[in-house]
Design a protein around this motif. Structure first.
Motif, PDB file in Angstrom:
ATOM      1  N   LEU A  48      16.669  17.106  11.165  1.00 53.74           N
ATOM      2  CA  LEU A  48      16.828  18.529  11.863  1.00 53.74           C
ATOM      3  C   LEU A  48      18.008  18.322  12.542  1.00 53.74           C
ATOM      4  O   LEU A  48      19.405  18.787  12.791  1.00 53.74           O
ATOM      5  CB  LEU A  48      15.720  19.798  11.977  1.00 53.74           C
TER       6      LEU A  48
ATOM      7  N   THR B 115      10.898  24.595   4.930  1.00 52.96           N
ATOM      8  CA  THR B 115      11.049  22.902   4.687  1.00 52.96           C
ATOM      9  C   THR B 115       9.897  22.732   4.928  1.00 52.96           C
ATOM     10  O   THR B 115       8.877  23.877   5.680  1.00 52.96           O
ATOM     11  CB  THR B 115      12.103  22.415   5.272  1.00 52.96           C
TER      12      THR B 115
ATOM     13  N   VAL C 195      16.333  28.007   9.477  1.00 49.46           N
ATOM     14  CA  VAL C 195      14.999  27.338   8.665  1.00 49.46           C
ATOM     15  C   VAL C 195      13.750  27.199   9.240  1.00 49.46           C
ATOM     16  O   VAL C 195      13.685  27.516  10.604  1.00 49.46           O
ATOM     17  CB  VAL C 195      15.351  25.770   9.157  1.00 49.46           C
TER      18      VAL C 195
ATOM     19  N   VAL D 276      15.707  27.861  13.660  1.00 51.58           N
ATOM     20  CA  VAL D 276      14.966  26.743  13.276  1.00 51.58           C
ATOM     21  C   VAL D 276      13.810  27.785  13.834  1.00 51.58           C
ATOM     22  O   VAL D 276      13.101  27.788  14.979  1.00 51.58           O
ATOM     23  CB  VAL D 276      14.779  25.763  13.647  1.00 51.58           C
TER      24      VAL D 276
ATOM     25  N   ALA E  97      21.097  24.035  12.111  1.00 46.02           N
ATOM     26  CA  ALA E  97      20.648  25.219  11.281  1.00 46.02           C
ATOM     27  C   ALA E  97      21.003  26.067  12.880  1.00 46.02           C
ATOM     28  O   ALA E  97      21.247  25.577  14.003  1.00 46.02           O
ATOM     29  CB  ALA E  97      19.112  25.451  11.589  1.00 46.02           C
TER      30      ALA E  97
END
Length: 96
Positions: free
Chosen positions: A24, A90, A6, A34, A31
């Motif tokens: 998250l 994002t 991410v 990140v 994930a």
């Protein structure tokens, strides 16, 4: 199993970034990495990140030079550093 990266480009919005990172942390499928891209001149965000507890997130911070303008440059640096099979972007003001 496919791995997930991410990428979150951020700039002068540490409160929003905190909300995003906390969201998250609550994901059912975490994930595998990140990556937060931060401008070297963004002291607000650097200060926040210095005190933020990323656990259980595998958080990696990528410093983006202020001499390289634009969010696309920050996104590209995140992509260059990402190792996941799936790469998701994002916004820092989103709560995925």
């Amino acid at each position: 199993m496919l791995t997930i990266s991410v990428i979150i480009p951020t700039y002068h919005r540490p409160k929003e970034l905190e909300r995003c990172l906390e969201a998250l942390k609550k994901q059912n499928r975490q994930a595998d990495e990140v990556l937060v891209t931060v401008r070297d001149s963004d002291t607000e965000t650097w200060t926040f990140l210095a005190s933020f507890d990323p656990q259980p997130l595998p958080l990696h911070i990528i410093k983006v030079s202020v001499s390289v303008p634009g969010v696309v440059a920050a996104m590209n640096m995140g992509m260059d550093a990402a190792s996941g099979d799936i790469i998701a972007f994002t916004d820092d003001d989103a709560a995925p």
